[in-house]
Scaffold this active site. Structure first.
Site, PDB file in Angstrom:
ATOM      1  N   LYS A  77       0.816  -1.220   0.000  1.00  0.00           N
ATOM      2  CA  LYS A  77       0.000   0.000   0.000  1.00  0.00           C
ATOM      3  C   LYS A  77       0.848   1.267   0.000  1.00  0.00           C
ATOM      4  O   LYS A  77       0.424   2.294  -0.515  1.00  0.00           O
ATOM      5  CB  LYS A  77      -0.934   0.020   1.214  1.00  0.00           C
ATOM      6  CG  LYS A  77      -0.228   0.021   2.563  1.00  0.00           C
ATOM      7  CD  LYS A  77      -1.202   0.119   3.720  1.00  0.00           C
ATOM      8  CE  LYS A  77      -1.828  -1.191   4.121  1.00  0.00           C
ATOM      9  NZ  LYS A  77      -0.906  -2.142   4.785  1.00  0.00           N
ATOM     10  N   HIS A 206       0.553  -3.042  15.252  1.00  0.00           N
ATOM     11  CA  HIS A 206       1.058  -1.962  14.397  1.00  0.00           C
ATOM     12  C   HIS A 206       1.079  -0.728  15.288  1.00  0.00           C
ATOM     13  O   HIS A 206       0.027  -0.187  15.622  1.00  0.00           O
ATOM     14  CB  HIS A 206       0.134  -1.781  13.200  1.00  0.00           C
ATOM     15  CG  HIS A 206       0.560  -0.721  12.239  1.00  0.00           C
ATOM     16  ND1 HIS A 206       1.564  -0.932  11.306  1.00  0.00           N
ATOM     17  CD2 HIS A 206       0.163   0.551  12.066  1.00  0.00           C
ATOM     18  CE1 HIS A 206       1.732   0.176  10.605  1.00  0.00           C
ATOM     19  NE2 HIS A 206       0.897   1.096  11.045  1.00  0.00           N
ATOM     20  N   GLU A 286       6.102  -5.516   8.794  1.00  0.00           N
ATOM     21  CA  GLU A 286       5.393  -5.029   7.597  1.00  0.00           C
ATOM     22  C   GLU A 286       5.815  -3.611   7.254  1.00  0.00           C
ATOM     23  O   GLU A 286       4.994  -2.693   7.241  1.00  0.00           O
ATOM     24  CB  GLU A 286       3.879  -5.056   7.844  1.00  0.00           C
ATOM     25  CG  GLU A 286       3.305  -6.426   8.145  1.00  0.00           C
ATOM     26  CD  GLU A 286       1.884  -6.342   8.711  1.00  0.00           C
ATOM     27  OE1 GLU A 286       1.383  -5.232   8.971  1.00  0.00           O
ATOM     28  OE2 GLU A 286       1.277  -7.405   8.909  1.00  0.00           O
TER      29      GLU A 286
END
Ligand code: PLP
Length: 450
Positions: A77, A206, A286
């Protein structure tokens, strides 16, 4: 150095036939290259990105060096340009995909589904079925409805429970309003998963970007550990993955977050203590902006300009007693106020907030314009002579919200002059629109060996 060179060879092999990639030797600074680009396009022209694949490789190398026990899964993304994604594939990252389209993009490159995580805690059923068809097993969830949905459609999926990182008070990085299960919720979800016979095999978090407090990572790792223990001891799951998410800074010279080496040091301590190699837990991350942000320079041209003189109302004194007083003394004061309201130059650029600078709206960025070559010399000279002008930079659309930055000091530029902006690789092209018919910039590629 050797491993960087061998990774660059792989990148050239992966991309060479499909992209025009200029090789620049070490001494050739990006700014020189921009100067060359500029001199060949003397008139107003479309904005363009300049992506240095060498930077992507070096960022990857830094990750491997500083976090040797964490496999990065690039968050597509952040920048889904094919050259970026293929560079990641060439160096050997895994991939974090948020949707079917991103899964397709990565699978079409021949990436092993084992190296993909479908890391969106709220997925469409059709996208889950697509993942199933293509054996992408790892996927996140953080709520009961999602657990049920995944279980009904893809019971073999390897479920990763997304946690809500504990509030590290000073951390500005809060994703918690949208995603993440808190301590009470994790218990309920693990219980439900047990009942369904679902395959929970990991946890993720996250922390979010722009985090100031390294303690946020320590707290998140401790939570990950305690939920893993709970899953294994109370509910009989075999945990095998801890996913430390994204949010790692695009560049270490940015002032809005702690540096990557500092974060890595803190994470390594937790990994050593809580998840040493003998624990059998694989740690993955990530990173999105970390890998692509610094690799891209955006060059933007001036398509129009005008001067805004201070509004007349500002020259009047605010003291009502002075209203009808025409004395010389008051004239002087008015003149002083006038001087403080400086003249501004308004520039209209070939890209704006509906394009690459959507990061001003969506990613809390404050873009800083740079000038090149002759203009940079002029800037230095005008700073010395205090002749630099306050400027405001607008994008090209007809919307007045289309402001890139206000009140910056720049040497006077002409229509056709170029500006450039550093660290424009993450969350720029990814969300750029064609509003008002202005298409997002094209990308040119270079490799600097470092
Ligand atoms: N992982 C998840 C689940 C995310 O939501 C995001 C960004 O929104 C990322 C990774 C990538 O974040 P960043 O680009 O800040 O590293």
């Amino acid at each position: 150095e050797k491993s960087i060179e061998s990774r660059l060879v792989k990148v050239r092999q992966e991309l060479g036939a499909d992209f025009e990639i200029k090789e620049c030797d070490k001494a050739q600074a990006i700014e020189d290259l921009l100067e060359n680009e500029f001199s060949s396009t003397k008139q107003e022209a479309s904005a363009f990105y300049l992506m240095d694949l060498g930077t992507v490789v070096r960022k990857y190398e830094q990750w491997v060096h500083l976090l040797p026990n964490v496999k990065p899964f690039y968050a597509v993304k952040a920048n889904p340009l094919p050259a970026m994604v293929r560079t990641c594939k060439a160096v050997g990252t895994g991939f974090d995909c948020a949707s079917q389209n991103e899964l397709e993009q990565v699978l079409e490159l021949g990436v092993d589904p084992e190296n993909i995580i479908f890391a969106n805690p709220c997925k469409m059923k059709a996208h889950i079925l697509y993942a199933k068809k293509h054996n992408v097993r790892k996927m996140t969830f953080d709520n009961e409805a999602e657990l049920q949905k995944i279980h009904e459609n893809y019971p073999e999926a390897e479920l990763i429970l997304r946690l809500l990182p504990p509030d590290a008070s000073s951390a500005v990085c809060n994703f918690g309003s949208k995603f993440g299960a808190d301590k009470k919720m994790t218990k309920r979800l693990l219980k439900q998963a047990r009942k369904l016979g679902a395959n929970v095999c990991g946890v993720s978090f996250h922390v979010g970007s722009g985090c100031w407090d390294p303690n946020a990572y320590t707290l998140a790792m401790e939570l990950a550990y305690s939920v893993c223990m709970q899953a294994e001891n109370e509910y009989g799951f075999k945990m095998k993955i801890v996913d430390i998410g994204g949010g790692y800074p695009a560049a270490d010279n940015l002032t809005d977050s702690i540096s990557f080496p500092t974060i890595a040091e803190v994470l390594n301590k937790s990994i050593q203590k809580l998840f040493p190699p003998e624990s059998g837990i694989q740690i993955i991350g990530e990173p999105g902006r970390y890998l692509c942000g610094e690799a891209v320079v955006l060059a933007v041209s001036v398509i129009a300009k005008r001067t805004r003189v201070p509004a007349e109302s500002t020259v009047y004194s605010e003291n009502p007693d002075d209203a009808d007083d025409d004395s010389d003394e008051n004239d002087d004061k008015e003149k002083q106020d006038d001087d403080e309201e400086e003249e501004q130059i308004l520039y209209y650029l070939s890209d704006g907030v509906y394009g690459s600078f959507n990061n001003v709206m969506f990613d809390h960025q404050n873009p800083v314009p740079h000038v090149t070559g002759a203009a940079a010399v002029a800037a230095a000279a005008s700073a010395l002579s205090s002749g630099a002008k306050k400027s405001t930079l607008f994008g090209p659309t007809c919307d007045s919200i289309d402001v890139i930055c206000r009140d910056v000091t720049l040497p006077e530029l002409e229509v056709g002059s170029w500006l450039y902006f550093l660290n424009m690789g993450a969350y720029t092209i990814a969300a750029a629109s064609s509003f008002n018919g202005f298409t997002p910039p094209n990308c040119k590629y270079i490799i600097t060996p470092g």
